[in-house]
Scaffold this motif. Structure first.
Motif, PDB file in Angstrom:
ATOM      1  N   UNK A 162       0.844  -1.167   0.000  1.00  0.00           N
ATOM      2  CA  UNK A 162       0.000   0.000   0.000  1.00  0.00           C
ATOM      3  C   UNK A 162       0.895   1.239   0.000  1.00  0.00           C
ATOM      4  N   UNK A 163       0.562   2.167  -0.854  1.00  0.00           N
ATOM      5  CA  UNK A 163       1.331   3.405  -0.922  1.00  0.00           C
ATOM      6  C   UNK A 163       1.011   4.284   0.281  1.00  0.00           C
ATOM      7  N   UNK A 164       1.957   5.152   0.595  1.00  0.00           N
ATOM      8  CA  UNK A 164       1.805   6.022   1.760  1.00  0.00           C
ATOM      9  C   UNK A 164       0.584   6.927   1.611  1.00  0.00           C
ATOM     10  N   UNK A 165       0.361   7.478   0.416  1.00  0.00           N
ATOM     11  CA  UNK A 165      -0.780   8.379   0.232  1.00  0.00           C
ATOM     12  C   UNK A 165      -2.104   7.629   0.407  1.00  0.00           C
ATOM     13  N   UNK A 166      -2.146   6.357   0.000  1.00  0.00           N
ATOM     14  CA  UNK A 166      -3.366   5.575   0.179  1.00  0.00           C
ATOM     15  C   UNK A 166      -3.629   5.281   1.649  1.00  0.00           C
ATOM     16  N   UNK A 167      -2.572   5.005   2.405  1.00  0.00           N
ATOM     17  CA  UNK A 167      -2.730   4.738   3.833  1.00  0.00           C
ATOM     18  C   UNK A 167      -3.195   5.989   4.577  1.00  0.00           C
ATOM     19  N   UNK A 168      -2.589   7.132   4.256  1.00  0.00           N
ATOM     20  CA  UNK A 168      -2.984   8.389   4.894  1.00  0.00           C
ATOM     21  C   UNK A 168      -4.442   8.710   4.556  1.00  0.00           C
ATOM     22  N   UNK A 169      -4.825   8.488   3.301  1.00  0.00           N
ATOM     23  CA  UNK A 169      -6.208   8.718   2.890  1.00  0.00           C
ATOM     24  C   UNK A 169      -7.158   7.799   3.639  1.00  0.00           C
ATOM     25  N   UNK A 170      -6.787   6.541   3.790  1.00  0.00           N
ATOM     26  CA  UNK A 170      -7.615   5.575   4.506  1.00  0.00           C
ATOM     27  C   UNK A 170      -7.853   6.018   5.946  1.00  0.00           C
ATOM     28  N   UNK A 171      -6.797   6.389   6.634  1.00  0.00           N
ATOM     29  CA  UNK A 171      -6.920   6.786   8.041  1.00  0.00           C
ATOM     30  C   UNK A 171      -7.737   8.066   8.179  1.00  0.00           C
ATOM     31  N   UNK A 172      -7.400   9.086   7.385  1.00  0.00           N
ATOM     32  CA  UNK A 172      -8.095  10.368   7.517  1.00  0.00           C
ATOM     33  C   UNK A 172      -9.569  10.262   7.116  1.00  0.00           C
ATOM     34  N   UNK A 173      -9.861   9.506   6.063  1.00  0.00           N
ATOM     35  CA  UNK A 173     -11.256   9.400   5.641  1.00  0.00           C
ATOM     36  C   UNK A 173     -12.070   8.579   6.634  1.00  0.00           C
ATOM     37  N   UNK A 174     -11.465   7.579   7.256  1.00  0.00           N
ATOM     38  CA  UNK A 174     -12.183   6.791   8.261  1.00  0.00           C
ATOM     39  C   UNK A 174     -12.506   7.641   9.484  1.00  0.00           C
ATOM     40  N   UNK A 175     -11.514   8.338   9.990  1.00  0.00           N
ATOM     41  CA  UNK A 175     -11.731   9.188  11.168  1.00  0.00           C
ATOM     42  C   UNK A 175     -12.723  10.303  10.851  1.00  0.00           C
ATOM     43  N   UNK A 176     -12.530  10.974   9.723  1.00  0.00           N
ATOM     44  CA  UNK A 176     -13.437  12.060   9.345  1.00  0.00           C
ATOM     45  C   UNK A 176     -14.859  11.576   9.110  1.00  0.00           C
ATOM     46  N   UNK A 177     -15.000  10.438   8.445  1.00  0.00           N
ATOM     47  CA  UNK A 177     -16.332   9.897   8.183  1.00  0.00           C
ATOM     48  C   UNK A 177     -17.056   9.499   9.449  1.00  0.00           C
ATOM     49  N   UNK A 178     -16.331   8.872  10.378  1.00  0.00           N
ATOM     50  CA  UNK A 178     -16.957   8.468  11.648  1.00  0.00           C
ATOM     51  C   UNK A 178     -17.365   9.694  12.452  1.00  0.00           C
ATOM     52  N   UNK A 179     -16.499  10.687  12.536  1.00  0.00           N
ATOM     53  CA  UNK A 179     -16.845  11.900  13.284  1.00  0.00           C
ATOM     54  C   UNK A 179     -18.032  12.622  12.644  1.00  0.00           C
ATOM     55  N   UNK A 180     -18.017  12.704  11.317  1.00  0.00           N
ATOM     56  CA  UNK A 180     -19.119  13.381  10.632  1.00  0.00           C
ATOM     57  C   UNK A 180     -20.433  12.647  10.868  1.00  0.00           C
ATOM     58  N   UNK A 181     -20.438  11.321  10.723  1.00  0.00           N
ATOM     59  CA  UNK A 181     -21.660  10.542  10.921  1.00  0.00           C
ATOM     60  C   UNK A 181     -22.146  10.626  12.363  1.00  0.00           C
ATOM     61  N   UNK A 182     -21.233  10.524  13.319  1.00  0.00           N
ATOM     62  CA  UNK A 182     -21.616  10.618  14.723  1.00  0.00           C
ATOM     63  C   UNK A 182     -22.185  12.002  15.038  1.00  0.00           C
ATOM     64  N   UNK A 183     -21.556  13.033  14.495  1.00  0.00           N
ATOM     65  CA  UNK A 183     -22.057  14.392  14.704  1.00  0.00           C
ATOM     66  C   UNK A 183     -23.442  14.591  14.117  1.00  0.00           C
ATOM     67  N   UNK A 184     -23.673  14.000  12.939  1.00  0.00           N
ATOM     68  CA  UNK A 184     -25.003  14.103  12.341  1.00  0.00           C
ATOM     69  C   UNK A 184     -26.047  13.400  13.214  1.00  0.00           C
ATOM     70  N   UNK A 185     -25.693  12.231  13.734  1.00  0.00           N
ATOM     71  CA  UNK A 185     -26.620  11.515  14.624  1.00  0.00           C
ATOM     72  C   UNK A 185     -26.892  12.333  15.878  1.00  0.00           C
ATOM     73  N   UNK A 186     -25.832  12.886  16.459  1.00  0.00           N
ATOM     74  CA  UNK A 186     -26.001  13.673  17.671  1.00  0.00           C
ATOM     75  C   UNK A 186     -26.902  14.884  17.422  1.00  0.00           C
ATOM     76  N   UNK A 187     -26.731  15.510  16.265  1.00  0.00           N
ATOM     77  CA  UNK A 187     -27.487  16.731  15.984  1.00  0.00           C
ATOM     78  C   UNK A 187     -28.927  16.448  15.573  1.00  0.00           C
ATOM     79  N   UNK A 188     -29.164  15.336  14.896  1.00  0.00           N
ATOM     80  CA  UNK A 188     -30.474  15.117  14.303  1.00  0.00           C
ATOM     81  C   UNK A 188     -31.387  14.182  15.081  1.00  0.00           C
ATOM     82  N   UNK A 189     -30.864  13.477  16.079  1.00  0.00           N
ATOM     83  CA  UNK A 189     -31.720  12.605  16.879  1.00  0.00           C
ATOM     84  C   UNK A 189     -32.121  13.330  18.162  1.00  0.00           C
ATOM     85  N   UNK A 190     -33.371  13.744  18.262  1.00  0.00           N
ATOM     86  CA  UNK A 190     -33.781  14.508  19.445  1.00  0.00           C
ATOM     87  C   UNK A 190     -33.685  13.699  20.735  1.00  0.00           C
ATOM     88  N   UNK A 191     -33.737  12.368  20.627  1.00  0.00           N
ATOM     89  CA  UNK A 191     -33.638  11.539  21.832  1.00  0.00           C
ATOM     90  C   UNK A 191     -32.280  11.694  22.508  1.00  0.00           C
TER      91      UNK A 191
END
Length: 123
Positions: A1-30
């Motif tokens: 695996x190339x270095x740029x692919x590994x960096x992309x994998x890590x950053x996109x995973x962390x960013x995607x999880x934070x974004x999805x969790x934030x959306x759940x936190x903001x949009x679920x009134x419960x």
């Protein structure tokens, strides 16, 4: 695996999880976490945008390219995502099943149009 692919994998995973969790936190009134959800979702979005710039930099390309094609592709992606989201809201929130499915399919087709627009059609 190339270095740029590994960096992309890590950053996109962390960013995607934070974004999805934030959306759940903001949009679920419960959960009752609107303000922290906006902050967490915003942090995820910032990480995802930074990932795009880091990947382009590691590929030896300029970080951001502004031309008519890039702007058109971006607008098509945003419009397709919004139309798909409206279709989902119509079916799940507003109880408009058939019209919502049709609007959602239009959004999916718009997003599928991104493939030939960005990659082109080759024989």
């Amino acid at each position: 695996m190339k270095k740029k692919d590994f960096v992309t994998l890590i950053m996109s995973t962390v960013g995607g999880i934070l974004f999805a969790l934030g959306m759940c936190m903001a949009l679920l009134p419960e959960w009752g976490a609107m303000a922290p959800g906006v902050v967490v979702g915003g942090a995820g979005a910032v990480i995802l945008l930074a990932m795009l710039m880091v990947r382009r930099k590691m590929s030896g390309k300029p970080a951001v390219v502004f031309n008519a094609k890039a702007i058109g592709i971006t607008l098509l992606g945003v419009a397709g995502a919004i139309v798909l989201g409206v279709g989902m809201c119509m079916t799940m929130v507003w109880s408009m099943m058939i019209p919502g499915i049709l609007v959602g399919i239009i959004g999916i087709v718009a997003l599928l149009c991104l493939i030939p627009v960005t990659k082109g059609i080759k024989q």
